[in-house]
Design an enzyme around this catalytic site. Structure first.
Site, PDB file in Angstrom:
ATOM      1  N   ARG A 125      49.632 172.899  55.876  1.00 15.59           N
ATOM      2  CA  ARG A 125      48.896 172.565  56.152  1.00 15.59           C
ATOM      3  C   ARG A 125      47.865 172.525  55.419  1.00 15.59           C
ATOM      4  O   ARG A 125      46.712 172.100  54.746  1.00 15.59           O
ATOM      5  CB  ARG A 125      48.089 172.264  57.815  1.00 15.59           C
ATOM      6  CG  ARG A 125      49.093 172.179  58.512  1.00 15.59           C
ATOM      7  CD  ARG A 125      48.205 171.280  59.743  1.00 15.59           C
ATOM      8  NE  ARG A 125      49.109 170.823  60.742  1.00 15.59           N
ATOM      9  CZ  ARG A 125      49.248 171.475  61.823  1.00 15.59           C
ATOM     10  NH1 ARG A 125      49.534 172.607  61.767  1.00 15.59           N
ATOM     11  NH2 ARG A 125      50.185 170.758  62.560  1.00 15.59           N
ATOM     12  N   LYS A 147      45.099 164.856  43.378  1.00 11.55           N
ATOM     13  CA  LYS A 147      45.910 164.220  43.905  1.00 11.55           C
ATOM     14  C   LYS A 147      47.482 164.653  43.807  1.00 11.55           C
ATOM     15  O   LYS A 147      48.069 165.045  42.852  1.00 11.55           O
ATOM     16  CB  LYS A 147      46.337 162.679  43.343  1.00 11.55           C
ATOM     17  CG  LYS A 147      44.987 161.351  43.539  1.00 11.55           C
ATOM     18  CD  LYS A 147      45.477 160.320  42.861  1.00 11.55           C
ATOM     19  CE  LYS A 147      44.447 159.672  43.627  1.00 11.55           C
ATOM     20  NZ  LYS A 147      44.630 157.707  42.937  1.00 11.55           N
ATOM     21  N   GLU A 189      46.113 158.628  28.053  1.00 11.78           N
ATOM     22  CA  GLU A 189      45.537 158.555  29.576  1.00 11.78           C
ATOM     23  C   GLU A 189      44.045 158.642  28.520  1.00 11.78           C
ATOM     24  O   GLU A 189      42.937 158.662  29.618  1.00 11.78           O
ATOM     25  CB  GLU A 189      45.667 159.578  30.026  1.00 11.78           C
ATOM     26  CG  GLU A 189      47.103 159.977  31.489  1.00 11.78           C
ATOM     27  CD  GLU A 189      46.350 158.468  32.334  1.00 11.78           C
ATOM     28  OE1 GLU A 189      45.922 158.144  32.373  1.00 11.78           O
ATOM     29  OE2 GLU A 189      47.445 157.953  32.939  1.00 11.78           O
ATOM     30  N   LYS A 231      37.242 162.328  34.011  1.00  7.58           N
ATOM     31  CA  LYS A 231      38.608 162.452  34.787  1.00  7.58           C
ATOM     32  C   LYS A 231      36.593 162.766  36.239  1.00  7.58           C
ATOM     33  O   LYS A 231      36.593 162.579  37.522  1.00  7.58           O
ATOM     34  CB  LYS A 231      39.110 162.628  34.638  1.00  7.58           C
ATOM     35  CG  LYS A 231      39.894 163.134  36.359  1.00  7.58           C
ATOM     36  CD  LYS A 231      41.184 163.129  36.387  1.00  7.58           C
ATOM     37  CE  LYS A 231      41.965 162.521  37.534  1.00  7.58           C
ATOM     38  NZ  LYS A 231      43.462 162.806  37.936  1.00  7.58           N
ATOM     39  N   GLU A 241      39.414 158.171  46.130  1.00 11.96           N
ATOM     40  CA  GLU A 241      39.630 156.420  46.466  1.00 11.96           C
ATOM     41  C   GLU A 241      38.664 155.593  47.455  1.00 11.96           C
ATOM     42  O   GLU A 241      39.775 154.889  48.041  1.00 11.96           O
ATOM     43  CB  GLU A 241      40.733 156.151  45.813  1.00 11.96           C
ATOM     44  CG  GLU A 241      40.852 154.949  44.901  1.00 11.96           C
ATOM     45  CD  GLU A 241      42.515 155.554  44.080  1.00 11.96           C
ATOM     46  OE1 GLU A 241      42.733 156.258  43.687  1.00 11.96           O
ATOM     47  OE2 GLU A 241      43.094 154.221  44.238  1.00 11.96           O
ATOM     48  N   ARG A 253      36.788 155.945  41.947  1.00 11.72           N
ATOM     49  CA  ARG A 253      37.906 156.436  41.663  1.00 11.72           C
ATOM     50  C   ARG A 253      39.531 155.221  41.685  1.00 11.72           C
ATOM     51  O   ARG A 253      40.124 156.004  40.067  1.00 11.72           O
ATOM     52  CB  ARG A 253      38.622 157.790  42.458  1.00 11.72           C
ATOM     53  CG  ARG A 253      40.016 158.548  41.961  1.00 11.72           C
ATOM     54  CD  ARG A 253      40.450 159.676  42.698  1.00 11.72           C
ATOM     55  NE  ARG A 253      41.201 159.899  42.117  1.00 11.72           N
ATOM     56  CZ  ARG A 253      41.607 161.623  42.530  1.00 11.72           C
ATOM     57  NH1 ARG A 253      40.796 162.180  43.855  1.00 11.72           N
ATOM     58  NH2 ARG A 253      42.201 162.145  41.681  1.00 11.72           N
ATOM     59  N   ASN A 257      43.337 154.421  37.853  1.00 10.43           N
ATOM     60  CA  ASN A 257      44.221 153.135  37.041  1.00 10.43           C
ATOM     61  C   ASN A 257      44.498 152.253  36.248  1.00 10.43           C
ATOM     62  O   ASN A 257      45.174 151.276  36.885  1.00 10.43           O
ATOM     63  CB  ASN A 257      44.185 152.933  38.768  1.00 10.43           C
ATOM     64  CG  ASN A 257      45.204 154.064  39.630  1.00 10.43           C
ATOM     65  OD1 ASN A 257      44.975 154.784  39.752  1.00 10.43           O
ATOM     66  ND2 ASN A 257      44.285 153.668  41.253  1.00 10.43           N
ATOM     67  N   HIS A 260      47.382 150.939  35.085  1.00 14.85           N
ATOM     68  CA  HIS A 260      48.501 151.604  36.260  1.00 14.85           C
ATOM     69  C   HIS A 260      49.681 150.921  36.348  1.00 14.85           C
ATOM     70  O   HIS A 260      50.914 151.613  37.068  1.00 14.85           O
ATOM     71  CB  HIS A 260      48.634 152.801  36.841  1.00 14.85           C
ATOM     72  CG  HIS A 260      47.534 153.954  35.929  1.00 14.85           C
ATOM     73  ND1 HIS A 260      46.942 154.071  34.702  1.00 14.85           N
ATOM     74  CD2 HIS A 260      48.111 155.981  36.219  1.00 14.85           C
ATOM     75  CE1 HIS A 260      46.743 155.244  33.848  1.00 14.85           C
ATOM     76  NE2 HIS A 260      47.571 156.280  35.297  1.00 14.85           N
ATOM     77  N   HIS A 264      53.172 151.196  36.196  1.00 21.82           N
ATOM     78  CA  HIS A 264      53.974 152.349  37.447  1.00 21.82           C
ATOM     79  C   HIS A 264      55.220 151.616  37.316  1.00 21.82           C
ATOM     80  O   HIS A 264      56.400 151.872  37.410  1.00 21.82           O
ATOM     81  CB  HIS A 264      53.279 152.100  38.548  1.00 21.82           C
ATOM     82  CG  HIS A 264      52.565 154.055  38.321  1.00 21.82           C
ATOM     83  ND1 HIS A 264      51.861 153.504  39.889  1.00 21.82           N
ATOM     84  CD2 HIS A 264      52.210 154.502  37.511  1.00 21.82           C
ATOM     85  CE1 HIS A 264      51.197 155.297  39.574  1.00 21.82           C
ATOM     86  NE2 HIS A 264      51.332 155.933  38.114  1.00 21.82           N
ATOM     87  N   HIS A 276      54.840 157.990  30.877  1.00 15.45           N
ATOM     88  CA  HIS A 276      53.894 157.556  31.369  1.00 15.45           C
ATOM     89  C   HIS A 276      52.457 156.740  30.391  1.00 15.45           C
ATOM     90  O   HIS A 276      52.109 155.914  30.992  1.00 15.45           O
ATOM     91  CB  HIS A 276      53.399 158.579  32.659  1.00 15.45           C
ATOM     92  CG  HIS A 276      52.120 158.526  33.300  1.00 15.45           C
ATOM     93  ND1 HIS A 276      52.103 157.681  33.600  1.00 15.45           N
ATOM     94  CD2 HIS A 276      50.526 158.864  32.654  1.00 15.45           C
ATOM     95  CE1 HIS A 276      50.624 156.825  34.681  1.00 15.45           C
ATOM     96  NE2 HIS A 276      50.278 158.045  34.098  1.00 15.45           N
TER      97      HIS A 276
HETATM   98  N1  GLY Z   1      45.507 159.583  38.599  1.00 19.70           N
HETATM   99  C1  GLY Z   1      44.823 158.641  38.699  1.00 19.70           C
HETATM  100  C2  GLY Z   1      43.880 159.741  39.895  1.00 19.70           C
HETATM  101  O1  GLY Z   1      43.814 160.586  39.871  1.00 19.70           O
HETATM  102  O2  GLY Z   1      43.251 158.731  40.430  1.00 19.70           O
END
Ligand code: GLY
Length: 382
Positions: A125, A147, A189, A231, A241, A253, A257, A260, A264, A276
């Site tokens: 965990r 993430k 990015e 970021k 998020e 957050r 995206n 994105h 995606h 990407h």
């Molecule tokens: N890659 C988008 C984020 O980390 O929220």
């Protein structure tokens, strides 16, 4: 004249919150691994991209005197982000009896940090993880913010967990030898961060000479640091998020995206042959066109999207995407693929759009006519 120590001194960017850590950007940082791992760790699983085995030796050299090291090579790129690869890692940790006082170090691009972070998040965990990203993309995005995840047949990053690292070492020396297309993909990015939060990034990219965007260049370092700051600011404010704003107002957050939702879909439909950052560039021009069509954004900012991404060596239309020639990227197919994305809510598509430079917001449920017009504007077919 710039003080040469300024260029060699690492920059520490603090990520505050319940589990604070630093993102360090600089040169020759691998020796800091033991300090970041801390003195309670006994064994380390080094999860690395197998195509970087030689480079990973440098991390191994630093770790070996301090820890028992389990070396776990994983496939390059998105092929690492499967339940089968995660399972192999879990089995290896089990065979070695890894405990809570052990840790994971990831060494590779964004796919490696996503997979390795997910293994660390799920083993017992959650055990300590330190990321050593080796691509611009991983430095400015994947390794920062906690993430982690893997893909499923239905889409990208659909299984995952939030698990913040104990530290991130962005050693710019590791970018030496990074293929030009990979570097450009990472800049996708970076440019995205320019549009959603820091227009100085756009100025730097627009004014850059070819040499400025190569590993070792001062401008590239500044771009990496600025994008990491964008970021970090966002994740400190909305780690999980959850803000979920719809309409005007900063979407937290979710702003990251930008571009994105389409990106995606393009990545998945092309079997991840499209990189990407390339997909993000095309996806960002798409949402800029969408915002223009909805009367939110001026033509000048849309034009700037095409110019800035192109300056970074990225495609800005569907026909320019290498690796997509034999794939059905007709509107209906792409629209269905976008609906699977985890950013959709129920049956409604959600897009991060801009209503000005540095001013992101959510556009929820645009009608198909608007989507089709934006898709046509980036050279998409029916
Ligand atoms: N890659 C988008 C984020 O980390 O929220």
């Amino acid at each position: 004249m710039a003080d040469p120590t300024e260029l060699t001194r690492p920059t520490r960017i603090a990520v505050t919150g319940a589990a604070p850590y630093d993102v360090v950007v600089g040169h020759g940082l691998l020796d800091q691994l033991p300090e970041v791992l801390g003195d309670r760790v006994e064994r380390v699983a080094l999860i690395f991209d197998s195509s970087l085995a030689e480079r990973a030796q440098e991390a191994l050299r630093v770790l070996n005197p301090h820890y028992g090291v389990l070396v776990l090579g994983v496939p390059k790129g998105e092929a690492a982000k499967t339940s089968a690869v995660a399972d192999q890692c879990w089995e290896a940790l089990g065979d070695e009896g890894f405990t809570r006082s052990d840790a994971v170090v990831t060494f590779g691009g964004g796919a490696t940090t996503d997979l390795g972070g997910f293994v660390a998040a799920t083993w017992l965990r959650g055990v300590r993880v330190v990321h050593v990203p080796t691509s611009v993309l991983a430095m400015v995005d994947a390794a920062v913010g906690g993430k982690t995840g893997i893909d499923t047949g239905a889409g990208k990053n659909l299984v995952g967990a939030f698990h913040e690292p104990a530290g991130v070492l962005c050693d710019l020396d590791l970018l030496d030898g990074l293929p030009a297309e990979e570097l450009a993909s990472g800049l996708g990015e970076v440019v995205k961060c320019g549009f959603i939060a820091d227009p100085e990034i756009l100025r730097l990219v627009e004014d850059a000479s070819g040499d400025d965007l190569r590993p070792g260049a001062r401008v590239l370092r500044e771009l990496v640091e600025r994008a990491v700051r964008v970021k970090v600011d966002v994740v400190v404010d909305d780690l999980k998020e959850v803000r979920g704003t719809t309409g005007a107002g900063h979407p937290g957050r979710e702003a990251l995206n930008y571009g994105h939702t389409l990106a995606h879909a393009l990545e998945r439909l092309t079997g991840y042959r499209v990189r990407h950052g390339e997909a993000v560039a095309v996806g960002a021009v798409f949402v800029a066109e969408l915002a223009r069509g909805e009367g939110l954004l001026g033509e000048d900012v849309v034009r700037r999207h095409r110019a800035a991404f192109a300056r970074a060596g990225l495609p800005t239309s569907v026909p320019e995407l290498a690796g997509a020639d034999d794939v059905d990227l007709g509107f209906e197919t792409v629209r269905s693929a976008m609906a699977v994305d985890k950013k959709a809510r129920g049956s409604q598509l959600r897009f991060v759009v801009l209503d000005g430079l540095g001013s992101p917001r959510i556009l929820a449920g645009p009608d198909d006519t608007a989507l089709q017009a934006a898709y046509a504007a980036i050279g998409g077919s029916w």
